[in-house]
Design a protein around this motif. Structure first.
Motif, PDB file in Angstrom:
ATOM      1  N   CYS A 146     -15.855   6.724   1.685  1.00  0.00           N
ATOM      2  CA  CYS A 146     -15.598   8.096   2.222  1.00  0.00           C
ATOM      3  C   CYS A 146     -14.740   8.155   3.170  1.00  0.00           C
ATOM      4  CB  CYS A 146     -16.800   8.739   2.430  1.00  0.00           C
ATOM      5  SG  CYS A 146     -16.538  10.537   3.182  1.00  0.00           S
ATOM      6  N   LEU A 147     -14.813   7.153   4.121  1.00  0.00           N
ATOM      7  CA  LEU A 147     -13.783   7.140   5.499  1.00  0.00           C
ATOM      8  C   LEU A 147     -12.345   6.881   4.859  1.00  0.00           C
ATOM      9  CD1 LEU A 147     -13.539   7.011   8.525  1.00  0.00           C
ATOM     10  CD2 LEU A 147     -14.057   4.700   8.229  1.00  0.00           C
ATOM     11  N   ALA A 148     -12.321   5.965   3.977  1.00  0.00           N
ATOM     12  CA  ALA A 148     -10.933   5.477   3.471  1.00  0.00           C
ATOM     13  C   ALA A 148     -10.394   6.908   2.559  1.00  0.00           C
ATOM     14  CB  ALA A 148     -11.195   4.453   2.293  1.00  0.00           C
ATOM     15  N   LEU A 149     -11.063   7.827   2.159  1.00  0.00           N
ATOM     16  CA  LEU A 149     -10.735   8.926   1.466  1.00  0.00           C
ATOM     17  C   LEU A 149     -10.147   9.964   2.298  1.00  0.00           C
ATOM     18  CD1 LEU A 149     -10.237  10.705  -1.135  1.00  0.00           C
ATOM     19  CD2 LEU A 149     -12.540  11.333  -0.907  1.00  0.00           C
ATOM     20  N   MET A 150     -10.907  10.167   3.602  1.00  0.00           N
ATOM     21  CA  MET A 150     -10.504  11.131   4.501  1.00  0.00           C
ATOM     22  C   MET A 150      -9.202  10.616   4.956  1.00  0.00           C
ATOM     23  SD  MET A 150     -13.899  11.642   6.750  1.00  0.00           S
ATOM     24  CE  MET A 150     -13.219  12.954   7.760  1.00  0.00           C
ATOM     25  N   THR A 182      -5.144  20.788  -0.626  1.00  0.00           N
ATOM     26  CA  THR A 182      -5.959  22.219  -1.089  1.00  0.00           C
ATOM     27  C   THR A 182      -5.358  22.297  -2.627  1.00  0.00           C
ATOM     28  OG1 THR A 182      -4.484  23.904  -0.151  1.00  0.00           O
ATOM     29  CG2 THR A 182      -6.267  23.227   1.169  1.00  0.00           C
ATOM     30  N   GLU A 183      -4.007  22.020  -2.769  1.00  0.00           N
ATOM     31  CA  GLU A 183      -3.596  22.235  -4.086  1.00  0.00           C
ATOM     32  C   GLU A 183      -4.232  21.196  -5.106  1.00  0.00           C
ATOM     33  OE1 GLU A 183       0.545  22.131  -4.187  1.00  0.00           O
ATOM     34  OE2 GLU A 183       0.887  23.972  -2.702  1.00  0.00           O
ATOM     35  N   PHE A 184      -4.948  20.347  -4.754  1.00  0.00           N
ATOM     36  CA  PHE A 184      -5.841  19.443  -5.706  1.00  0.00           C
ATOM     37  C   PHE A 184      -7.108  19.951  -6.516  1.00  0.00           C
ATOM     38  CE2 PHE A 184      -3.697  15.639  -3.179  1.00  0.00           C
ATOM     39  CZ  PHE A 184      -2.955  15.448  -4.118  1.00  0.00           C
ATOM     40  N   ALA A 185      -7.376  21.090  -5.473  1.00  0.00           N
ATOM     41  CA  ALA A 185      -8.541  22.116  -6.202  1.00  0.00           C
ATOM     42  C   ALA A 185      -8.236  22.324  -7.483  1.00  0.00           C
ATOM     43  CB  ALA A 185      -8.929  23.270  -5.427  1.00  0.00           C
ATOM     44  N   ASN A 186      -9.027  22.084  -8.741  1.00  0.00           N
ATOM     45  CA  ASN A 186      -9.115  22.389  -9.946  1.00  0.00           C
ATOM     46  C   ASN A 186      -7.905  21.451 -10.497  1.00  0.00           C
ATOM     47  OD1 ASN A 186     -11.253  23.730  -9.764  1.00  0.00           O
ATOM     48  ND2 ASN A 186     -10.116  25.468  -9.013  1.00  0.00           N
ATOM     49  N   SER A 187      -7.315  20.660  -9.727  1.00  0.00           N
ATOM     50  CA  SER A 187      -5.988  19.760 -10.615  1.00  0.00           C
ATOM     51  C   SER A 187      -6.608  18.577 -11.551  1.00  0.00           C
ATOM     52  CB  SER A 187      -5.198  19.278  -9.449  1.00  0.00           C
ATOM     53  OG  SER A 187      -4.163  18.320  -9.834  1.00  0.00           O
ATOM     54  N   VAL A 195     -12.833  15.816  -8.645  1.00  0.00           N
ATOM     55  CA  VAL A 195     -14.214  15.437  -7.967  1.00  0.00           C
ATOM     56  C   VAL A 195     -14.037  15.306  -6.653  1.00  0.00           C
ATOM     57  CG1 VAL A 195     -14.404  14.131 -10.108  1.00  0.00           C
ATOM     58  CG2 VAL A 195     -13.689  12.835  -8.310  1.00  0.00           C
ATOM     59  N   LEU A 196     -12.854  15.764  -5.936  1.00  0.00           N
ATOM     60  CA  LEU A 196     -12.784  15.682  -4.363  1.00  0.00           C
ATOM     61  C   LEU A 196     -13.788  16.204  -3.743  1.00  0.00           C
ATOM     62  CD1 LEU A 196      -8.794  15.632  -3.932  1.00  0.00           C
ATOM     63  CD2 LEU A 196     -10.419  13.710  -3.572  1.00  0.00           C
ATOM     64  N   PRO A 197     -14.282  15.986  -2.568  1.00  0.00           N
ATOM     65  CA  PRO A 197     -15.323  16.878  -1.981  1.00  0.00           C
ATOM     66  C   PRO A 197     -14.787  18.299  -1.609  1.00  0.00           C
ATOM     67  CG  PRO A 197     -15.142  14.773  -0.605  1.00  0.00           C
ATOM     68  CD  PRO A 197     -14.099  14.833  -1.784  1.00  0.00           C
ATOM     69  N   ALA A 198     -15.648  19.319  -2.039  1.00  0.00           N
ATOM     70  CA  ALA A 198     -15.182  20.539  -1.978  1.00  0.00           C
ATOM     71  C   ALA A 198     -14.491  21.143  -0.666  1.00  0.00           C
ATOM     72  CB  ALA A 198     -16.318  21.674  -2.294  1.00  0.00           C
ATOM     73  N   VAL A 199     -14.952  20.499   0.549  1.00  0.00           N
ATOM     74  CA  VAL A 199     -14.572  20.824   1.947  1.00  0.00           C
ATOM     75  C   VAL A 199     -13.063  20.521   1.874  1.00  0.00           C
ATOM     76  CG1 VAL A 199     -15.654  18.859   2.799  1.00  0.00           C
ATOM     77  CG2 VAL A 199     -15.449  20.829   4.273  1.00  0.00           C
ATOM     78  N   ALA A 200     -12.824  19.176   1.090  1.00  0.00           N
ATOM     79  CA  ALA A 200     -11.393  18.635   1.516  1.00  0.00           C
ATOM     80  C   ALA A 200     -10.476  19.340   0.878  1.00  0.00           C
ATOM     81  CB  ALA A 200     -11.475  17.289   0.910  1.00  0.00           C
ATOM     82  N   VAL A 201     -10.555  20.261  -0.110  1.00  0.00           N
ATOM     83  CA  VAL A 201      -9.895  21.228  -0.667  1.00  0.00           C
ATOM     84  C   VAL A 201      -9.974  22.663  -0.479  1.00  0.00           C
ATOM     85  CG1 VAL A 201      -9.235  19.419  -2.197  1.00  0.00           C
ATOM     86  CG2 VAL A 201     -10.967  21.192  -2.867  1.00  0.00           C
ATOM     87  N   ASP A 202     -10.663  22.943   0.573  1.00  0.00           N
ATOM     88  CA  ASP A 202     -11.331  24.321   0.829  1.00  0.00           C
ATOM     89  C   ASP A 202     -10.110  24.955   1.558  1.00  0.00           C
ATOM     90  OD1 ASP A 202     -12.261  26.745   1.513  1.00  0.00           O
ATOM     91  OD2 ASP A 202     -13.838  25.896   2.881  1.00  0.00           O
ATOM     92  N   LYS A 203      -9.288  26.024   1.082  1.00  0.00           N
ATOM     93  CA  LYS A 203      -8.225  26.733   1.937  1.00  0.00           C
ATOM     94  C   LYS A 203      -8.764  27.701   2.259  1.00  0.00           C
ATOM     95  CE  LYS A 203      -3.529  27.784   1.550  1.00  0.00           C
ATOM     96  NZ  LYS A 203      -2.145  27.800   0.465  1.00  0.00           N
TER      97      LYS A 203
END
Length: 264
Positions: free
Chosen positions: A75-79, A94-99, A116-124
């Protein structure tokens, strides 16, 4: 000849718990206060992985700061990777949402589907992505990051933190609560250990989504069917979601038959 024992007087270490902060709270004033520097000389500052902004304050005062990261090293590496894409490649994550994109994340063996990215990571809309990336930036300012994992579990990702762009990573896990609230829970845990000991090596699939990880009935049903169809032994820490109108953690089920579908 026996050498005489020498007694060394070690300095007393005082731990100051700063959370929760009263509002308003000036961290800079607190760390620089007479109480801290004269009564309890400050040698380091550690925080749980919440806001990274306080790390900048500690660094300005010359106080070594460390982060305790309760999630996995992956998770840290992804951040860090998403923050790098934003800051160094100019990508709007945020453009990765539904990508349908596939991300190659350092430390990950396989590519990661963007969906499958965490929702918060792509929450615009609510600024979740901005906060997510800001925390990653703050973590880079720490003198070290203590991660709740161990090398044997995440050796591939831990070995990827060698490019010099991140602070030293210290594996301090797994941190377990071995104090049981009652004998019934303790007996249940012992039964699980005995069952695991009787299984062949590397034959059990373990599902655990954390103390806050819980699913609705339809999701539980799909996971259960998938596990059964896989044909593998499994161990699943199934948690009850909190009521929709309450901000509480998930809880234990009293009767799993309430939510699990009937097996074949």
């Amino acid at each position: 000849m026996k050498l005489p024992l020498r007694t060394l007087r070690q300095p007393t270490i005082s731990i100051q718990f700063l959370l929760p902060f009263p509002a308003p709270f000036d961290l800079s004033t607190f760390l620089n206060s007479t109480q801290i520097h004269h009564r309890h000389p400050l040698v380091s500052y550690s925080l749980i992985s919440l806001k990274g902004r306080s790390l900048y304050v500690a660094n300005e005062l010359g106080v070594p700061s460390y982060v305790y990261f309760a999630s996995s090293a992956a998770c840290l590496a992804l951040m860090f990777h998403l923050q790098t894409l934003k800051d160094h490649q100019g990508l709007d994550v945020t453009e990765f949402a539904n990508s349908d994109a596939e991300l190659v994340v350092p430390g990950f063996v396989n590519s990661v589907p963007a969906r499958v990215l965490p929702a918060v990571a792509v929450d615009k809309e609510s600024g979740g992505s901005m906060d997510f990336l800001d925390r990653a930036r703050g973590f880079r300012e720490a003198k070290g990051i203590l991660v709740n994992t161990f090398v044997e579990l995440e050796s591939h990702v831990i070995n990827s933190f060698v490019d010099g762009t991140t602070p030293p990573i210290y594996t301090v896990g797994p941190l377990l609560n071995l104090q049981h609230a009652n004998n019934q829970k303790q007996d249940s845990s012992l039964d699980v250990i005995r069952w695991l000991d009787d299984q062949p090596t590397s034959s059990v699939v373990f599902l655990c989504f954390g103390s806050a990880g819980a699913f609705h009935m339809d999701q539980i049903k799909e996971i259960a069917i998938g596990l059964e169809n896989s044909g593998h032994r499994f161990l699943w820490t199934l948690r009850r979601p909190p009521p929709k109108d309450k901000m509480t953690l998930s809880s234990d089920y009293v009767n799993f038959n309430e939510v699990l579908p009937k097996g074949s």
